[in-house]
Design a protein around this motif. Structure first.
Motif, PDB file in Angstrom:
ATOM      1  N   PHE A 104       3.557  -5.569   2.336  1.00 37.76           N
ATOM      2  CA  PHE A 104       3.599  -4.101   2.326  1.00 37.76           C
ATOM      3  C   PHE A 104       5.052  -3.626   2.316  1.00 37.76           C
ATOM      4  CE2 PHE A 104       3.630   0.088   4.155  1.00 37.76           C
ATOM      5  CZ  PHE A 104       2.519   0.703   3.624  1.00 37.76           C
ATOM      6  N   GLU A 105       5.837  -4.148   3.268  1.00 39.74           N
ATOM      7  CA  GLU A 105       7.217  -3.657   3.409  1.00 39.74           C
ATOM      8  C   GLU A 105       8.075  -4.012   2.203  1.00 39.74           C
ATOM      9  OE1 GLU A 105       7.949  -3.176   8.119  1.00 39.74           O
ATOM     10  OE2 GLU A 105       7.889  -5.245   7.408  1.00 39.74           O
ATOM     11  N   LYS A 106       7.805  -5.179   1.614  1.00 40.90           N
ATOM     12  CA  LYS A 106       8.620  -5.583   0.463  1.00 40.90           C
ATOM     13  C   LYS A 106       8.304  -4.743  -0.785  1.00 40.90           C
ATOM     14  CE  LYS A 106      10.014  -9.407  -2.464  1.00 40.90           C
ATOM     15  NZ  LYS A 106      10.190 -10.829  -2.633  1.00 40.90           N
ATOM     16  N   TYR A 107       7.016  -4.432  -0.997  1.00 42.40           N
ATOM     17  CA  TYR A 107       6.639  -3.822  -2.280  1.00 42.40           C
ATOM     18  C   TYR A 107       6.398  -2.313  -2.226  1.00 42.40           C
ATOM     19  CZ  TYR A 107       6.680  -8.500  -4.074  1.00 42.40           C
ATOM     20  OH  TYR A 107       7.113  -9.753  -4.456  1.00 42.40           O
ATOM     21  N   VAL A 108       6.307  -1.737  -1.047  1.00 40.54           N
ATOM     22  CA  VAL A 108       6.038  -0.299  -0.992  1.00 40.54           C
ATOM     23  C   VAL A 108       7.166   0.536  -1.638  1.00 40.54           C
ATOM     24  CG1 VAL A 108       6.863   0.396   1.320  1.00 40.54           C
ATOM     25  CG2 VAL A 108       4.770   1.378   0.396  1.00 40.54           C
ATOM     26  N   PRO A 109       8.425   0.095  -1.609  1.00 41.93           N
ATOM     27  CA  PRO A 109       9.455   0.896  -2.294  1.00 41.93           C
ATOM     28  C   PRO A 109       9.221   1.018  -3.807  1.00 41.93           C
ATOM     29  CG  PRO A 109      10.468  -0.721  -0.833  1.00 41.93           C
ATOM     30  CD  PRO A 109       9.007  -1.058  -0.903  1.00 41.93           C
ATOM     31  N   PHE A 110       8.346   0.175  -4.363  1.00 43.04           N
ATOM     32  CA  PHE A 110       8.094   0.226  -5.814  1.00 43.04           C
ATOM     33  C   PHE A 110       6.849   1.049  -6.154  1.00 43.04           C
ATOM     34  CE2 PHE A 110      10.486  -3.553  -4.796  1.00 43.04           C
ATOM     35  CZ  PHE A 110      11.587  -3.364  -5.604  1.00 43.04           C
ATOM     36  N   VAL A 111       6.311   1.724  -5.139  1.00 41.96           N
ATOM     37  CA  VAL A 111       5.131   2.576  -5.366  1.00 41.96           C
ATOM     38  C   VAL A 111       5.612   4.022  -5.504  1.00 41.96           C
ATOM     39  CG1 VAL A 111       2.938   3.383  -4.395  1.00 41.96           C
ATOM     40  CG2 VAL A 111       3.682   1.012  -4.022  1.00 41.96           C
ATOM     41  N   LEU A 112       5.077   4.734  -6.494  1.00 51.74           N
ATOM     42  CA  LEU A 112       5.450   6.130  -6.710  1.00 51.74           C
ATOM     43  C   LEU A 112       5.165   6.967  -5.469  1.00 51.74           C
ATOM     44  CD1 LEU A 112       3.944   6.488 -10.288  1.00 51.74           C
ATOM     45  CD2 LEU A 112       6.337   6.960  -9.708  1.00 51.74           C
ATOM     46  N   GLU A 113       5.898   8.052  -5.304  1.00 53.85           N
ATOM     47  CA  GLU A 113       5.733   8.930  -4.135  1.00 53.85           C
ATOM     48  C   GLU A 113       4.261   9.307  -3.906  1.00 53.85           C
ATOM     49  OE1 GLU A 113       8.405   9.458  -2.280  1.00 53.85           O
ATOM     50  OE2 GLU A 113       7.205  10.637  -0.863  1.00 53.85           O
ATOM     51  N   LYS A 114       3.552   9.608  -4.990  1.00 53.94           N
ATOM     52  CA  LYS A 114       2.137  10.019  -4.876  1.00 53.94           C
ATOM     53  C   LYS A 114       1.190   8.832  -5.075  1.00 53.94           C
ATOM     54  CE  LYS A 114       2.426  14.639  -4.645  1.00 53.94           C
ATOM     55  NZ  LYS A 114       2.080  15.239  -3.382  1.00 53.94           N
ATOM     56  N   GLY A 115       1.740   7.651  -5.061  1.00 52.22           N
ATOM     57  CA  GLY A 115       0.934   6.463  -5.331  1.00 52.22           C
ATOM     58  C   GLY A 115       0.108   6.034  -4.123  1.00 52.22           C
ATOM     59  N   ILE A 116      -0.720   5.007  -4.334  1.00 49.78           N
ATOM     60  CA  ILE A 116      -1.560   4.515  -3.238  1.00 49.78           C
ATOM     61  C   ILE A 116      -1.354   3.015  -3.044  1.00 49.78           C
ATOM     62  CG2 ILE A 116      -3.350   6.276  -3.542  1.00 49.78           C
ATOM     63  CD1 ILE A 116      -5.094   4.213  -4.963  1.00 49.78           C
ATOM     64  N   ILE A 117      -1.658   2.576  -1.829  1.00 48.07           N
ATOM     65  CA  ILE A 117      -1.605   1.144  -1.520  1.00 48.07           C
ATOM     66  C   ILE A 117      -3.003   0.772  -1.042  1.00 48.07           C
ATOM     67  CG2 ILE A 117      -0.530  -0.640  -0.071  1.00 48.07           C
ATOM     68  CD1 ILE A 117       1.280   2.596  -0.251  1.00 48.07           C
ATOM     69  N   ILE A 118      -3.585  -0.243  -1.650  1.00 44.58           N
ATOM     70  CA  ILE A 118      -4.934  -0.646  -1.262  1.00 44.58           C
ATOM     71  C   ILE A 118      -4.874  -2.052  -0.672  1.00 44.58           C
ATOM     72  CG2 ILE A 118      -7.264  -1.168  -2.124  1.00 44.58           C
ATOM     73  CD1 ILE A 118      -7.098   1.197  -3.881  1.00 44.58           C
ATOM     74  N   VAL A 119      -5.490  -2.188   0.490  1.00 48.79           N
ATOM     75  CA  VAL A 119      -5.490  -3.475   1.173  1.00 48.79           C
ATOM     76  C   VAL A 119      -6.938  -3.871   1.454  1.00 48.79           C
ATOM     77  CG1 VAL A 119      -4.557  -4.783   3.105  1.00 48.79           C
ATOM     78  CG2 VAL A 119      -3.309  -2.810   2.267  1.00 48.79           C
ATOM     79  N   ASP A 120      -7.272  -5.106   1.095  1.00 45.79           N
ATOM     80  CA  ASP A 120      -8.660  -5.580   1.223  1.00 45.79           C
ATOM     81  C   ASP A 120      -8.789  -6.532   2.425  1.00 45.79           C
ATOM     82  OD1 ASP A 120     -11.311  -5.948   0.521  1.00 45.79           O
ATOM     83  OD2 ASP A 120     -10.886  -7.565  -0.873  1.00 45.79           O
ATOM     84  N   ASN A 121     -10.018  -6.835   2.793  1.00 49.51           N
ATOM     85  CA  ASN A 121     -10.346  -7.846   3.824  1.00 49.51           C
ATOM     86  C   ASN A 121      -9.860  -7.499   5.218  1.00 49.51           C
ATOM     87  OD1 ASN A 121      -9.561 -10.053   1.295  1.00 49.51           O
ATOM     88  ND2 ASN A 121     -11.598 -10.042   2.177  1.00 49.51           N
ATOM     89  N   LEU A 122      -9.884  -6.227   5.554  1.00 49.07           N
ATOM     90  CA  LEU A 122      -9.323  -5.862   6.854  1.00 49.07           C
ATOM     91  C   LEU A 122     -10.284  -6.049   8.026  1.00 49.07           C
ATOM     92  CD1 LEU A 122      -6.986  -2.916   5.999  1.00 49.07           C
ATOM     93  CD2 LEU A 122      -6.391  -5.205   6.706  1.00 49.07           C
ATOM     94  N   ASP A 123     -11.529  -6.391   7.714  1.00 51.19           N
ATOM     95  CA  ASP A 123     -12.469  -6.642   8.828  1.00 51.19           C
ATOM     96  C   ASP A 123     -12.618  -8.133   9.106  1.00 51.19           C
ATOM     97  OD1 ASP A 123     -12.817  -4.006   8.984  1.00 51.19           O
ATOM     98  OD2 ASP A 123     -14.787  -3.963   8.020  1.00 51.19           O
ATOM     99  N   PHE A 124     -12.226  -8.939   8.147  1.00 51.76           N
ATOM    100  CA  PHE A 124     -12.362 -10.387   8.221  1.00 51.76           C
ATOM    101  C   PHE A 124     -13.754 -10.775   8.718  1.00 51.76           C
ATOM    102  CE2 PHE A 124     -11.220 -14.804   9.184  1.00 51.76           C
ATOM    103  CZ  PHE A 124     -10.656 -15.101   7.971  1.00 51.76           C
ATOM    104  N   HIS A 125     -14.730 -10.472   7.901  1.00 51.55           N
ATOM    105  CA  HIS A 125     -16.145 -10.780   8.157  1.00 51.55           C
ATOM    106  C   HIS A 125     -16.612 -10.233   9.513  1.00 51.55           C
ATOM    107  CE1 HIS A 125     -15.163 -13.413   4.887  1.00 51.55           C
ATOM    108  NE2 HIS A 125     -14.368 -14.125   5.642  1.00 51.55           N
ATOM    109  N   GLY A 126     -16.076  -9.107   9.898  1.00 48.60           N
ATOM    110  CA  GLY A 126     -16.495  -8.470  11.152  1.00 48.60           C
ATOM    111  C   GLY A 126     -15.812  -9.063  12.378  1.00 48.60           C
TER     112      GLY A 126
END
Ligand code: SAM
Length: 202
Positions: free
Chosen positions: A127-149
């Protein structure tokens, strides 16, 4: 002539071979987000065999995907899959560790969307490395945040390594949800997806 599998068959084949690809609900959600914002560029961390990148460019008109994959065999297979389907003009794939990747090689920055789908223990670093390359109005999507509950019941996880990993995912989740610069929307889709946006400046 060898028949090229359609993407549905490719997904099933990957699952049979224990290659982790995004769950159907998750990929359809990602595609709908990209369509809604009329995205023209997406940077993906973790290509595996190219399934999600190919799904994105075949469902979102005018989209360019740039994607990074560490594993040699998966990278080779992704290149083959992308070339067989003649999608090489829409997908740029790099064979590298996204954490040490030289960002001057990024070809389509800044991006409408950053999609993080690689080593879960490293989410914050990606996140920290690549977020500077996202447009101001852009979005960041992250998957697998529940890790199978498991994230909801860490104390009962017996395997030590799994417990460590789930703790790291939880740490990322707590960090991003409490970050003063970002708004986070959580969706109970697939294995838990977050859509992160920069807060509007006052
Ligand atoms: C869940 S899979 C990606 C699935 C793919 N996005 C899809 O849905 O078709 C995660 C991939 O991230 C790759 N990966 C893990 N750590 C990485 C890193 N540091 N840099 C680049 N790729 C990495 C793994 O080799 C694996 O193929």
């Amino acid at each position: 002539m060898v028949r090229v599998m359609d993407l549905e068959e490719l997904e099933q084949d990957a699952l049979k071979r224990n290659i982790p690809v995004m769950q159907k609900e998750g990929i359809l959600f990602l595609i709908s987000q990209l369509q809604d914002m009329k995205a023209t560029s997406c940077l993906e961390i973790g290509s595996a065999i190219g399934y999600s990148a190919m799904m994105m460019v075949t469902h979102v008109e005018g989209l360019q995907v740039e994607t990074i994959e560490l594993n040699d065999e998966r990278y080779q297979e992704a290149v083959k899959n992308i070339t067989e389907r003649n999608l090489q003009d829409k997908i740029t794939i790099h064979h590298d560790d996204a954490l040490s990747f030289d960002v001057s090689q990024l070809q389509h920055a800044p991006y409408d969307c950053l999609f993080i789908d690689a080593a879960k223990a490293q989410y914050q670093k990606f996140f920290e490395k690549y977020v500077p390359f996202v447009l101001e109005k852009g979005i960041i999507i992250v998957d697998n945040l529940d890790f199978h509950g498991m994230i909801f019941d860490i104390d009962h996880i017996k395997n030590r390594n799994t417990k460590q990993l789930v703790k790291k995912i939880k740490r990322f989740k707590d960090w991003i949800f409490n970050h003063e610069d970002y708004d986070v929307e959580y969706y109970q889709i697939g294995d838990g997806i977050c859509v992160i946006k920069r807060k509007e400046k006052e």
